[in-house]
Motif scaffolding. Structure first.
Motif, mmCIF file in Angstrom:
data_model
loop_
_atom_site.group_PDB
_atom_site.id
_atom_site.type_symbol
_atom_site.label_atom_id
_atom_site.label_comp_id
_atom_site.label_asym_id
_atom_site.label_seq_id
_atom_site.Cartn_x
_atom_site.Cartn_y
_atom_site.Cartn_z
ATOM 1 N N ILE A 1 -8.832 -12.521 1.509
ATOM 2 C CA ILE A 1 -9.654 -13.726 1.701
ATOM 3 C C ILE A 1 -9.446 -14.687 0.515
ATOM 4 O O ILE A 1 -9.362 -15.893 0.677
ATOM 5 C CB ILE A 1 -11.138 -13.341 1.897
ATOM 6 N N ARG A 2 -9.321 -14.119 -0.668
ATOM 7 C CA ARG A 2 -9.041 -14.961 -1.847
ATOM 8 C C ARG A 2 -7.707 -15.679 -1.685
ATOM 9 O O ARG A 2 -7.570 -16.862 -2.021
ATOM 10 C CB ARG A 2 -9.026 -14.090 -3.106
ATOM 11 N N LYS A 3 -6.711 -14.945 -1.140
ATOM 12 C CA LYS A 3 -5.389 -15.555 -0.938
ATOM 13 C C LYS A 3 -5.444 -16.698 0.072
ATOM 14 O O LYS A 3 -4.551 -17.537 0.116
ATOM 15 C CB LYS A 3 -4.387 -14.495 -0.465
ATOM 16 N N MET A 4 -6.491 -16.705 0.896
ATOM 17 C CA MET A 4 -6.651 -17.807 1.840
ATOM 18 C C MET A 4 -7.282 -19.021 1.158
ATOM 19 O O MET A 4 -7.604 -20.010 1.823
ATOM 20 C CB MET A 4 -7.529 -17.347 3.013
ATOM 21 N N GLY A 5 -7.472 -18.960 -0.130
ATOM 22 C CA GLY A 5 -7.967 -20.115 -0.876
ATOM 23 C C GLY A 5 -9.453 -20.076 -1.181
ATOM 24 O O GLY A 5 -9.989 -21.016 -1.784
ATOM 25 N N VAL A 6 -10.145 -19.006 -0.794
ATOM 26 C CA VAL A 6 -11.586 -18.925 -1.044
ATOM 27 C C VAL A 6 -11.831 -18.623 -2.530
ATOM 28 O O VAL A 6 -11.167 -17.775 -3.123
ATOM 29 C CB VAL A 6 -12.229 -17.832 -0.165
ATOM 30 N N LYS A 7 -12.771 -19.377 -3.135
ATOM 31 C CA LYS A 7 -13.124 -19.139 -4.548
ATOM 32 C C LYS A 7 -14.375 -18.264 -4.625
ATOM 33 O O LYS A 7 -15.262 -18.399 -3.790
ATOM 34 C CB LYS A 7 -13.392 -20.476 -5.245
ATOM 35 N N PHE A 8 -14.421 -17.407 -5.609
ATOM 36 C CA PHE A 8 -15.572 -16.515 -5.768
ATOM 37 C C PHE A 8 -16.214 -16.726 -7.124
ATOM 38 O O PHE A 8 -15.518 -16.793 -8.137
ATOM 39 C CB PHE A 8 -15.125 -15.055 -5.641
ATOM 40 N N LYS A 9 -17.533 -16.839 -7.147
ATOM 41 C CA LYS A 9 -18.266 -16.920 -8.424
ATOM 42 C C LYS A 9 -19.266 -15.777 -8.481
ATOM 43 O O LYS A 9 -20.248 -15.774 -7.739
ATOM 44 C CB LYS A 9 -19.003 -18.263 -8.547
ATOM 45 N N THR A 10 -19.008 -14.802 -9.354
ATOM 46 C CA THR A 10 -19.952 -13.688 -9.519
ATOM 47 C C THR A 10 -21.025 -14.075 -10.539
ATOM 48 O O THR A 10 -20.916 -15.113 -11.203
ATOM 49 C CB THR A 10 -19.220 -12.424 -10.008
ATOM 50 N N ASN A 11 -22.032 -13.238 -10.698
ATOM 51 C CA ASN A 11 -23.139 -13.483 -11.627
ATOM 52 C C ASN A 11 -23.823 -14.816 -11.356
ATOM 53 O O ASN A 11 -24.357 -15.446 -12.258
ATOM 54 C CB ASN A 11 -22.664 -13.478 -13.091
ATOM 55 N N PHE A 12 -23.760 -15.289 -10.140
ATOM 56 C CA PHE A 12 -24.341 -16.593 -9.807
ATOM 57 C C PHE A 12 -25.439 -16.377 -8.767
ATOM 58 O O PHE A 12 -25.166 -16.002 -7.637
ATOM 59 C CB PHE A 12 -23.254 -17.514 -9.251
ATOM 60 N N ILE A 13 -26.682 -16.584 -9.202
ATOM 61 C CA ILE A 13 -27.812 -16.343 -8.313
ATOM 62 C C ILE A 13 -28.287 -17.696 -7.802
ATOM 63 O O ILE A 13 -28.951 -18.438 -8.524
ATOM 64 C CB ILE A 13 -28.962 -15.604 -9.053
ATOM 65 N N VAL A 14 -27.918 -18.013 -6.575
ATOM 66 C CA VAL A 14 -28.320 -19.312 -6.027
ATOM 67 C C VAL A 14 -29.843 -19.330 -5.908
ATOM 68 O O VAL A 14 -30.452 -18.384 -5.411
ATOM 69 C CB VAL A 14 -27.636 -19.585 -4.672
ATOM 70 N N GLY A 15 -30.427 -20.408 -6.373
ATOM 71 C CA GLY A 15 -31.886 -20.492 -6.446
ATOM 72 C C GLY A 15 -32.380 -20.265 -7.863
ATOM 73 O O GLY A 15 -33.501 -20.625 -8.199
#
Lengths: 279, 500
Positions: free
Chosen positions: B231-245
């Motif tokens: 999925i990352r190779k499909m261009g999706v970026k991931f942000k860990t340690n990120f609590i939305v809200g």
């Protein structure tokens, strides 16, 4: 990866770290904490955000050496990295003008107390702080607390600084002298328990910031649960601050010791000890 | 989804020359004579001491033979049983023809996590329940799940992992909250449509329940990692340690240019029974126990997270999470590892396969019992539980017979660890930070038929909408939400996109 931009020993076992975490520094308020993990094999531990500088994008953490992870943290130097820093977590402190606020911090509990003292002062309250430590060289953030308090009382167990005795002595002195509208007690569970018993006797509303065992810090496991007013609450999402007169401190004390033997064993076996001795 | 159009599509696919030829290569009568494949398993008494995967996967020969059983029906009802609508006959027929990589491509048209689904989906109540064998011949269905897993594993081991066909980048930023099965599915789908996708994850590792919940003996972490990497190779970026809200609110993210969101923050909040002694030391949620083991490496030497494992462990509950927890406790050295469930074994919500695996591994089942109290020693550690015997009464609204306590039937059982696995509630962090979101009485987020919440542009799916459910239902929601988001963004925000 979160870079350490400053490091300073506050006392022989307590270190202040300033860490780059721009998003957290912008969002945090008094009372919030972060969960950190040092490296791939590390555990997740909660630490209060003591201060932040949104312009520099940094947050300040204060760590007391008590076991493997806190010890490893004190060994990190300026320029080193912490693998994971997640936050700000928990509910922020409810800050409003109530009149006179008695802010009481014991040991390393002075670190989480400081942002609350500062916010209470800014909100227009009269702030009286009582700081306690085993001895003079273990007192934390005295200058910073002084700068935002109307009065500061220092208590040490051995009398090496301020008055000799436990924090409750200093608290009672103020309570007997003038009307206190709100008390805040932060420190070891046993200190919070006795602080709360004292203010309860005088009918003063009291908040405590609880320091239970945590894993994720986002409400998904319940490791941090406590009984408040007879009901189970999760410190990480419902707290960390609760009405101190409603907290079951006896249960909390037992739960804090859940892993004590394992913690002591891993600390005694880990390779950090020799490093400590050399220092 | 337009079913008439779908039927026509599947029909045309079926009429392709290679499929026609393959069908005629063997008579249906011959196909139905083949016996359903048996999944090779690790020996129960070996595996209950290690973390090795229980199911060992099919061999090439087994897969080729099993795929022959599929009759390539005119009306492929199996597809209707799949929450993400995999073109099952097409992939099975590619398997039969030995073209496993093409089979993998077919699955990935609609499923970003085939190796995960092949392992953890309850196929017996989904695709396989709708198989012609099951519904018409009353015999064991084609082993769709085993073959999905085979194909995904084959592709991974071949080193030739394909990336689905992608539409040109449209530079529209969308945010996905949570990297569990629902979020990963939406991320994959929207990346295919050409969106600039960022996934925000609160924990330090990606995958949600795939990582912290499901143990390695059912789903090795590496398997999920490889699929996330695709999925990352499909261009999706991931942000860990990120609590939305918390780390940033949705409003702040909107200011950063995010135009639509998917909330897939799951049902992470563990339920407790609120009985006396439940806060004793040694009583913990299945989430905590499994997180300490699976996410934090608590059972491994040189990992800092402490883990207490009792000698007499009771797991309260009868779902898949309870099975995962009790089998993990056994593997970590529990002498007695018990399931305590208030109904009989037939009513257990766990997959039959997992219940059998647990029994083979020496797990005790205390059925028709419910704990009413825990007693602790002077250090606060749990030392025994008081169980109450239950009898089954009338069926409740869900059709299951309700357990009724048998008065005066208390029994004391010694335990030094209790794991509570009686279900989870939706995680409250997002609703707390967005009071304008309308919630249901069950604290789940309310959504419409396109999975859009009451706040325009904010979609939700998976356990935050359903309460505790399964991986593949979360993924089904994800597919639906991705389609809904694409439609919304195309028609409301950028009305040129959907012209094609």
């Amino acid at each position: 990866m979160y870079k350490i931009t400053e490091k300073e020993f506050q006392s022989p076992n307590v270190v202040k770290l300033v860490v780059e975490a721009p998003e957290i520094s912008r969002s945090r308020k008094a009372g919030h904490f972060v969960i950190i993990r040092i490296d791939e094999s590390g555990e997740r531990v909660p630490l209060t955000i003591v201060d932040s500088d949104p312009e520099k994008g940094t947050i300040t953490l204060i760590v007391q050496k008590v076991g493997v992870t806190s010890h490893k943290l004190t060994l990190l130097e300026k320029g080193d990295f912490i693998l994971d820093v997640a936050g700000p977590l928990g509910k922020s402190t409810h800050i409003e003008k109530v009149g006179t606020v008695l802010c009481c911090g014991g040991g390393v509990g002075v670190a989480p107390l400081y942002p609350i003292v500062s916010a209470m002062k800014k909100a227009g309250n009269k702030v009286i702080s009582v700081l306690a430590a085993k001895s003079a060289n273990l007192l934390l953030l005295e200058k910073e607390i002084n700068a935002c308090s109307d009065e500061v009382i220092i208590m040490t167990d051995d009398g090496s600084r301020g008055k000799k005795g436990l924090i409750t002595i200093g608290m009672e002195e103020i309570i007997n002298r003038e009307k206190v509208d709100l008390a805040i007690v932060i420190g070891p569970a046993i200190m919070m328990k006795f602080g709360a018993l004292l203010t309860k006797k005088y009918g003063i509303k009291t908040m405590a910031s609880l320091n239970t065992i945590m894993v994720d810090g986002t409400g998904m496991c319940g490791a941090c649960r406590v009984t408040v007013d007879g009901k189970t609450a999760f410190v990480c999402v419902d707290g960390p601050e609760f009405d101190a007169h409603q907290v079951n401190f006896e249960e909390m004390l037992l739960r804090l010791n859940a892993y004590k033997e394992m913690e002591e064993e891993s600390y005694s076996q880990c390779s950090l000890k020799p490093v400590l001795d050399e220092r | 989804m337009d079913t008439t159009q779908d039927n026509e599509y599947y029909h045309n696919e079926r009429m392709a020359e290679w499929r026609d030829k393959l069908r005629k290569s063997l008579k249906s009568k011959e196909r139905t004579k083949i016996e359903r494949v048996k999944m090779p398993e690790e020996d129960p008494l070996v595996r209950n001491k290690s973390y090795v995967e229980v199911n060992k996967g099919l061999s090439v020969e087994q897969a080729l033979l099993e795929a022959k059983r599929c009759l390539d029906c005119v009306d492929p009802t199996c597809i209707t049983g799949c929450p993400v609508g995999i073109n099952i006959p097409k992939f099975l027929k590619f398997v039969e023809s030995g073209d496993f990589l093409s089979a993998a491509k077919v699955i990935k048209e609609t499923n970003s996590l085939p190796a995960v689904c092949g392992r953890v989906c309850p196929q017996e109540i989904q695709c396989e329940a709708q198989c012609f064998y099951t519904i018409k011949l009353k015999s064991p269905s084609a082993a769709i799940g085993y073959l999905e897993r085979f194909v995904a594993d084959y592709e991974r081991d071949s080193g030739k992992i394909s990336i689905p066909e992608m539409m040109p980048e449209n530079h529209i930023k969308v945010g996905i909250i949570g990297s569990g099965p629902a979020g990963l599915t939406v991320a994959g789908e929207l990346a295919k449509f050409g969106y600039d996708v960022t996934v925000f994850e609160a924990l330090h590792k990606l995958g949600g329940v795939l990582k912290y919940g499901i143990p390695d003996f059912r789903l090795p972490n590496m398997i999920a990692d490889v699929e996330i990497e695709t999925i990352r190779k499909m261009g999706v970026k991931f942000k860990t340690n990120f609590i939305v809200g918390k780390t940033a609110t949705i409003d702040e993210l909107k200011k950063q240019g995010f135009e639509a969101f998917f909330v897939g923050s799951g049902a992470g909040l563990p339920n407790f029974m609120n009985i006396p002694g439940e806060n004793s030391v040694g009583v913990l949620s299945a989430n905590e126990f499994l997180t300490r083991v699976n996410l934090m490496g608590g059972s491994k030497k040189d990992f800092d997270t402490p883990l207490y494992v009792g000698k007499q462990v009771a797991v309260i509950g009868g779902g898949n999470t309870a099975m995962d927890a009790v089998r993990t406790a056994k593997r970590l050295g529990a002498e007695r590892a018990m399931i305590v469930y208030r109904r009989s074994r037939d009513e257990m919500p766990a997959r039959k396969e997992e219940v059998h695996h647990a029994l083979d591994e020496g797990i005790e089942f205390l059925n028709l019992y419910s704990p009413i109290k825990y007693n602790a020693d002077e250090k606060g550690r749990v030392k025994n539980m008081i169980l109450q015997k239950m009898v089954l009464g009338e069926p409740d609204k869900s059709g299951r017979r309700s357990p009724v306590p048998l008065a005066g039937s208390e029994e004391e059982v010694a335990v030094d660890m209790v794991i509570v696995a009686i279900g989870v509630s939706p995680n409250p962090l997002i609703p707390q930070s967005m009071p304008e979101l309308e919630m249901t009485p069950r604290h789940t987020i309310k959504v419409d038929e396109n999975m859009m919440t009451t706040v325009p542009g904010i979609f939700a799916g998976g356990d935050i909408v359903r309460g505790g459910a399964t991986v593949v239902l979360a993924m089904g929601d994800g597919r639906k939400a991705a389609a809904g988001m694409h439609k919304y963004i195309s028609s409301v925000v950028h009305n040129h996109l959907l012209v094609s």
